[in-house]
Design an enzyme around this catalytic site. Sequence first.
Site, short mmCIF file in Angstrom:
data_model
loop_
_atom_site.label_atom_id
_atom_site.label_comp_id
_atom_site.label_asym_id
_atom_site.label_seq_id
_atom_site.Cartn_x
_atom_site.Cartn_y
_atom_site.Cartn_z
N SER A 1 -2.79 -7.21 3.39
CA SER A 1 -3.54 -7.38 4.82
C SER A 1 -4.20 -8.04 5.79
O SER A 1 -3.74 -8.88 6.94
CB SER A 1 -4.22 -5.69 5.04
OG SER A 1 -3.96 -4.78 4.26
N LYS B 1 -16.11 -7.53 4.15
CA LYS B 1 -15.05 -8.13 5.45
C LYS B 1 -15.30 -7.12 6.24
O LYS B 1 -16.15 -6.23 6.78
CB LYS B 1 -13.75 -7.10 4.75
CG LYS B 1 -12.76 -6.97 3.53
CD LYS B 1 -11.75 -7.19 3.04
CE LYS B 1 -11.27 -7.22 2.02
NZ LYS B 1 -9.89 -6.35 1.29
N HIS C 1 1.12 -1.23 0.24
CA HIS C 1 0.07 -0.53 0.33
C HIS C 1 1.11 1.33 -0.30
O HIS C 1 0.75 1.95 -0.82
CB HIS C 1 -0.83 0.01 0.71
CG HIS C 1 -1.53 -0.96 1.07
ND1 HIS C 1 -2.12 -1.83 1.97
CD2 HIS C 1 -3.08 -1.29 0.59
CE1 HIS C 1 -3.16 -2.25 2.46
NE2 HIS C 1 -3.36 -2.42 0.63
N ARG D 1 -2.32 -5.76 -8.20
CA ARG D 1 -1.11 -6.81 -8.28
C ARG D 1 -0.87 -8.02 -8.89
O ARG D 1 -0.25 -8.37 -9.34
CB ARG D 1 -1.29 -8.16 -6.85
CG ARG D 1 -1.05 -7.00 -5.29
CD ARG D 1 -1.70 -7.48 -4.63
NE ARG D 1 -3.39 -7.60 -4.33
CZ ARG D 1 -4.02 -8.29 -3.28
NH1 ARG D 1 -3.78 -8.04 -2.18
NH2 ARG D 1 -5.27 -8.13 -3.70
O1 PNS Z 1 -8.67 -2.67 0.47
P1 PNS Z 1 -9.73 -3.10 -0.09
O2 PNS Z 1 -10.98 -3.43 0.84
O3 PNS Z 1 -9.88 -3.96 -1.02
O4 PNS Z 1 -11.09 -1.76 -0.80
C1 PNS Z 1 -12.16 -1.44 -0.95
C2 PNS Z 1 -12.58 -0.43 -0.77
C3 PNS Z 1 -13.30 -0.01 0.31
C4 PNS Z 1 -12.17 0.78 -1.66
C5 PNS Z 1 -14.23 -1.05 -1.78
O5 PNS Z 1 -14.85 -1.77 -0.37
C6 PNS Z 1 -15.09 0.59 -1.60
O6 PNS Z 1 -14.94 1.61 -2.66
N1 PNS Z 1 -15.67 1.25 -0.79
C7 PNS Z 1 -16.89 2.07 0.20
C8 PNS Z 1 -18.09 2.16 -0.05
C9 PNS Z 1 -18.50 1.30 -2.15
O7 PNS Z 1 -18.09 2.86 -2.71
N2 PNS Z 1 -19.15 0.60 -2.70
C10 PNS Z 1 -18.85 0.96 -3.85
C11 PNS Z 1 -17.68 0.38 -4.18
S1 PNS Z 1 -18.43 0.32 -6.51
#
Ligand code: PNS
Length: 162
Positions: free
Chosen positions: A130, A43, A19, A92
């Site tokens: 993570s 998660k 990250h 990745r």
């Molecule tokens: O590190 P991650 O868990 O892969 O990050 C994913 C994250 C937190 C960026 C994604 O779940 C997100 O954007 N969450 C906010 C809610 C949202 O906008 N959801 C619709 C995404 S299309």
Amino acid sequence: MKQVTAICPGSFDPVTVGHLDIITRAAAMFEQVRVVVMTNTAKSPSFSAQERMEMLRDCTRNLTNVLVDSYDGLLADYACKTGATAIVKGLRAVSDFEYEFQMALTNKKLYGGAETVFFTTRAENMYLSSSIVRDIASMGGDIGDFVPPEIHDRIVERLCRR
Ligand code: PNS
């Protein structure tokens, strides 16, 4: 003058060297970078949003154009609210692509003002996540190569069960 603001969104549970590499590269490319701890509904995090923000702040102190924030809502709304024009994500492997592509298209549909930009992960961080860090730390393994030194002890103290 117009500031180009990029968002680096994620769960950061906890932030890894992978990250941090993406954040550092984004900071070199954009005038301002907002690293934002967000909710991934798939998660359940081990660290609170406050803890994740503190860890991110501890390891981005030297990056003067980076600020750390959290937002419990849609990424598209956060981008609109902050005037960000780029959303930076690290890729990745091919396995990341389908999910990331779906999110990029959805975010563009919800808010047309920000483009998703993909950074290729460094080869040495390809396998890193993570969840792997949490697994190793909880079983007393060495996470020294996987997390920034500033937050190493905090993660071990919090997660190590041995
Ligand atoms: O590190 P991650 O868990 O892969 O990050 C994913 C994250 C937190 C960026 C994604 O779940 C997100 O954007 N969450 C906010 C809610 C949202 O906008 N959801 C619709 C995404 S299309």
